[in-house]
Motif scaffolding. Structure first.
Motif, PDB file in Angstrom:
ATOM      1  N   GLN A  26      50.673 -27.736  -4.465  1.00 48.74           N
ATOM      2  CA  GLN A  26      51.590 -27.654  -5.598  1.00 48.74           C
ATOM      3  C   GLN A  26      51.663 -26.183  -6.007  1.00 48.74           C
ATOM      4  O   GLN A  26      50.726 -25.628  -6.565  1.00 48.74           O
ATOM      5  CB  GLN A  26      51.106 -28.499  -6.773  1.00 48.74           C
ATOM      6  CG  GLN A  26      52.024 -28.450  -7.983  1.00 48.74           C
ATOM      7  CD  GLN A  26      51.482 -29.264  -9.147  1.00 48.74           C
ATOM      8  OE1 GLN A  26      50.791 -30.269  -8.951  1.00 48.74           O
ATOM      9  NE2 GLN A  26      51.794 -28.831 -10.355  1.00 48.74           N
ATOM     10  N   ASN A  38      43.843 -31.413  -2.451  1.00 53.09           N
ATOM     11  CA  ASN A  38      44.833 -30.841  -3.362  1.00 53.09           C
ATOM     12  C   ASN A  38      44.497 -29.395  -3.698  1.00 53.09           C
ATOM     13  O   ASN A  38      43.331 -29.054  -3.943  1.00 53.09           O
ATOM     14  CB  ASN A  38      44.896 -31.641  -4.672  1.00 53.09           C
ATOM     15  CG  ASN A  38      45.346 -33.077  -4.456  1.00 53.09           C
ATOM     16  OD1 ASN A  38      46.527 -33.333  -4.241  1.00 53.09           O
ATOM     17  ND2 ASN A  38      44.404 -34.000  -4.511  1.00 53.09           N
ATOM     18  N   SER A  82      47.531 -31.379  -0.035  1.00 47.97           N
ATOM     19  CA  SER A  82      48.781 -31.394  -0.775  1.00 47.97           C
ATOM     20  C   SER A  82      48.836 -30.120  -1.626  1.00 47.97           C
ATOM     21  O   SER A  82      47.916 -29.837  -2.394  1.00 47.97           O
ATOM     22  CB  SER A  82      48.844 -32.633  -1.673  1.00 47.97           C
ATOM     23  OG  SER A  82      49.970 -32.585  -2.521  1.00 47.97           O
TER      24      SER A  82
END
Length: 304
Positions: free
Chosen positions: A75, A246, A73
């Motif tokens: 960001q 992440n 993921s």
């Protein structure tokens, strides 16, 4: 056991795809590099655009490989301020070889193809030297203080040589990459340095100063990148085998003219100790802000 086997299979397939993708795109790059040897400026400029297109396509396929093989993921903050028509100096914290893949993933087709300053001697590396030259990686020549003491007539010659190598960037946008810490973060290096930062090594101003001295009038913006791995710093194998869940990337952009015109940096950097101190202090302030950001993100340096 099942998860470990699955990660091993995914990682193996992913590495194979990386390998064949590299072979696929290196072939036209080497062929075009030979054509670029023809010393006609408009022709070389045309070939340079084709070479950058090949390098960009290589990264695009690598990114597709990552999307298929990984469960990461992402960001990312700050990309909306970037274009492919500006000239950039990119700096970032450095924790893992994965950082390079992260930067390529984040900036591909958002800014001009990332390039690194290389030592002039590397142009003679078989095959790779030709590829780096063809892709317009700027080669620099640095003379030591001891060498200049014996040959004072060469003072400033290294900077002039590098400026000449960067002339091609007057008409072609470029992104120059510099890992300011000079090496990857480890707990051992952090302790040995006595770094005042919790998550970073001390920044070294010399590399950035060299780029600004050689290309300051060409560059438009500084991109300051902060890379954070919430689970801990991954290895290349962790990344390609889908273990990294992440990744957080923060992008801060500022005009280069703010550095040049507000007295933070000047061409006297290598001769004036006051300029060096002022620029190092500015860089330390940026690194403190970066360290504070990593604190706010609850960053860790624990291994996976």
């Amino acid at each position: 056991m099942v998860n470990a086997l699955l990660h091993h299979i995914v990682g193996t397939i992913s590495v194979i795809v990386y390998f064949f993708n590299t072979v696929l795109w290196s072939t036209p790059i080497f062929i075009l590099a030979v054509f670029k040897l023809i010393p006609i400026a408009p022709w070389r400029r045309f070939i340079s655009y084709l070479l950058d297109a090949c390098a960009t396509a290589w990264i695009s396929v690598n990114n597709l490989n990552q999307r298929i093989s990984g469960r990461t993921s992402w960001q990312v903050n700050g990309l909306e301020k970037l274009t492919r028509n500006d000239w950039y100096l990119v700096i970032a914290n450095h924790q893992s070889w994965v950082d390079i893949l992260v930067l390529q993933r984040v900036f591909n087709r958002k800014i001009p193809f990332l390039k690194f300053f290389l030592k002039k001697e590397l142009i003679y590396v078989p095959i790779l030297g030709l590829a780096w030259w063809a892709l317009d990686f700027p080669f620099m020549r640095r003379y030591s203080k001891a060498f200049l003491a014996k040959h004072p007539h060469l003072k400033g010659k290294d900077m002039e040589t590098t400026r000449q190598a960067c002339e091609k960037f007057r008409t072609k946008p470029v992104s120059i990459m510099n890992f300011v810490e000079g090496t990857r973060f480890t707990a051992g290096k952090h302790a040995k340095q006595g770094s005042p930062f919790a998550h970073l090594l001390k920044p070294k101003a010399g590399g950035v100063a060299f780029v600004l001295s050689a290309m300051g009038d060409h560059l438009h913006k500084l991109i300051d990148v902060t890379i954070d791995y919430p689970q801990g710093v991954p290895s290349f194998w962790d990344f390609v085998s889908g273990k990294v869940r992440n990744i957080r990337v923060n992008i801060d952009v500022m005009p280069i003219k703010d550095i040049m015109e507000h007295g933070i940096f000047s061409d006297k950097y290598f001769d004036d100790p006051h300029v060096r101190e002022r620029f190092q202090a500015w860089l330390n302030e940026r690194w403190q802000a970066k360290d504070n950001l990593l604190d706010s993100l609850n960053a860790t340096q624990k291994p996976l």
